[in-house]
Scaffold this active site. Structure first.
Site, PDB file in Angstrom:
ATOM      1  N   ASP A 101      54.779  41.995  45.020  1.00 39.27           N
ATOM      2  CA  ASP A 101      55.235  40.724  45.613  1.00 39.27           C
ATOM      3  C   ASP A 101      56.062  40.997  46.870  1.00 39.27           C
ATOM      4  O   ASP A 101      55.905  40.327  47.896  1.00 39.27           O
ATOM      5  CB  ASP A 101      56.004  39.867  44.584  1.00 39.27           C
ATOM      6  CG  ASP A 101      57.033  40.644  43.785  1.00 39.27           C
ATOM      7  OD1 ASP A 101      57.099  41.894  43.898  1.00 39.27           O
ATOM      8  OD2 ASP A 101      57.795  40.004  43.028  1.00 39.27           O
ATOM      9  N   ASP A 108      42.778  44.272  46.950  1.00 34.64           N
ATOM     10  CA  ASP A 108      41.901  43.184  47.413  1.00 34.64           C
ATOM     11  C   ASP A 108      42.741  42.127  48.123  1.00 34.64           C
ATOM     12  O   ASP A 108      42.423  41.699  49.232  1.00 34.64           O
ATOM     13  CB  ASP A 108      41.184  42.571  46.201  1.00 34.64           C
ATOM     14  CG  ASP A 108      40.276  41.419  46.601  1.00 34.64           C
ATOM     15  OD1 ASP A 108      39.558  41.564  47.613  1.00 34.64           O
ATOM     16  OD2 ASP A 108      40.282  40.383  45.918  1.00 34.64           O
TER      17      ASP A 108
HETATM   18  C1  IPM Z   1      36.172  42.637  48.932  1.00 37.38           C
HETATM   19  C2  IPM Z   1      35.597  41.386  48.343  1.00 37.38           C
HETATM   20  C3  IPM Z   1      34.994  41.715  46.979  1.00 37.38           C
HETATM   21  C4  IPM Z   1      36.122  42.241  46.120  1.00 37.38           C
HETATM   22  C5  IPM Z   1      34.287  40.544  46.301  1.00 37.38           C
HETATM   23  C6  IPM Z   1      33.175  39.993  47.172  1.00 37.38           C
HETATM   24  C7  IPM Z   1      33.780  40.888  44.931  1.00 37.38           C
HETATM   25  O1  IPM Z   1      36.550  40.392  48.261  1.00 37.38           O
HETATM   26  O2  IPM Z   1      35.404  43.591  49.169  1.00 37.38           O
HETATM   27  O3  IPM Z   1      37.378  42.663  49.170  1.00 37.38           O
HETATM   28  O4  IPM Z   1      36.883  41.456  45.544  1.00 37.38           O
HETATM   29  O5  IPM Z   1      36.257  43.458  46.023  1.00 37.38           O
HETATM   30 MG    MG Z   2      38.413  40.907  49.125  1.00 36.57          MG
END
Ligand code: IPM
Ligand code: MG
Length: 366
Positions: A227, A251
């Site tokens: 966070d 992500d």
């Molecule tokens: C990324 C994308 C992917 C992920 C999705 C499309 C599954 O957001 O490559 O960051 O979450 O890894």
């Molecule tokens: Mg992503």
């Protein structure tokens, strides 16, 4: 050298941007005396349309046999595309997760750089953006919540869903080693991001990372809660060199980091296993709203091709040449629509061009 590159143009803007990266790689091959052979395969929505599934064994086999994979993007508009009427395990994204797992691509490198020429596109206050930043997000890519057991079931008359977040010491150690290796070639600082004040998996992450750090006395390791990291990324992005983190945090933080650079259309990525093999793709998505219009920014894909030359083929000089060619195109005032300045006066001082022209200019700069 001679190299076989499997291309996954994919969906949306994918085919347009991959075509420009090929153009640039072909120019590199001609100038530096290499031979790059390309073969296109289907994945994601394009594969669903052709074969009914997002990832076939044939695509996996061809990718495995190649020296590297260059990908565009997969997926479509979740509201309108028929692909999203399928169950989750048959949708385009399942193809991407499937190939990451099948090729053991556990290390996802996502550089976030604020280019001097594009600092006007940075949404942060000038006193923050003027310091510039250049960070490498190392995201663990084949473990954690993405690949843990999950299920939806009924209990006491209501639905319940479970996703599990699991990491083993070896999974943490191998990505931590990559992060420290890369930090050694950069500014020698690793910020490991976790949620160790709550999660057991994070506490294990912390202790393994500290063990690995002992082998890298020159590298400074700091720990940061996720966070706080989300906040620090917009407050003081210049403090970061290498950010090491697990799959889901990576992500989220990599999207945030891309936004503060001004354009996701500029950001490359590499997904590596423990050999020289890698899958290279832009950090951005398939942008179905602008697909086929010839306006998408091909630079992230072109820079991903540069990462391919650097990490899979050890062609540092050629990778540098691509990066320089991109900077030169920007310096000469060429911009795709996503990186056009907001300010009217500044807009007048640059030139808006489309996808193919940007590819031509970058190729001609090599
Ligand atoms: C990324 C994308 C992917 C992920 C999705 C499309 C599954 O957001 O490559 O960051 O979450 O890894
Ligand atoms: Mg992503």
């Amino acid at each position: 050298m001679q190299a076989n590159i499997v291309c996954i143009p994919g969906d949306g803007i994918g085919p347009e941007i991959v075509a420009e990266a090929k153009k640039v790689l072909n120019k590199v091959a001609a100038v530096y005396g290499h031979e790059f052979n390309f073969e296109d395969v289907l994945m994601g929505g394009a594969s669903i349309d052709a074969y009914g599934i997002p990832l076939t064994d044939e695509t996996i086999a061809k990718a495995k046999a190649a020296d590297a994979v260059l990908m565009g993007s997969i997926g479509g508009d979740a509201k309108t595309s028929p692909w999203y009427k399928l169950e989750p395990s048959k949708r385009p994204e399942a193809g991407l997760l499937g190939i990451r797992k099948a090729l053991n691509l556990f290390a996802n490198l996502r550089p976030a750089i604020l280019y001097e020429e594009l600092s006007a596109a940075c949404p942060l206050k000038t006193e923050i953006s003027e310091k510039g930043f250049d960070m490498m997000i190392m995201r663990e890519l084949t473990g954690g919540l993405y690949f843990g057991e999950r299920k939806t079931f009924e209990e006491n008359g209501e639905k319940k869903a479970i996703d599990t977040l699991t990491y083993s010491e070896s999974e943490i150690r191998r990505i931590a080693i990559k992060a420290f290796d890369i930090a050694m070639k950069r500014r020698k600082k690793v910020t490991s991001v976790d949620k160790a004040n709550v999660l057991d998996s994070s506490r294990l992450w912390r202790s393994v990372t500290e063990e690995v750090a002992k082998d890298y006395p020159e590298v400074t390791l700091e720990h940061m809660l996720v966070d706080n990291a989300a906040m620090q990324l917009v407050k003081d992005p210049a403090q970061f060199d290498v950010i090491l983190t697990e799959n889901m945090f990576g992500d989220i933080l990599s999207d945030e980091a891309s936004m503060v650079t001004g354009s996701i259309g500029m950001l490359a990525s590499a997904s590596l296993n423990d050999t020289k093999f890698g899958l290279y793709e832009p950090s951005g998505g398939s942008a179905p709203d602008i697909a086929g219009k010839g306006i998408a920014n091909p630079i992230a894909t072109i820079l991903s091709a540069a990462m391919m030359l650097r990490f899979s083929f050890d062609l540092d000089k050629e990778a540098d040449a691509i990066e320089k060619a991109v900077k030169k195109a920007l310096k000469s005032g060429y911009r795709t629509i996503d990186i056009m300045p907001q300010d009217e006066d500044e807009r007048a001082s640059v030139k808006q061009i489309g996808t193919a022209r940007m590819g031509d200019i970058i190729a001609s700069n090599i």
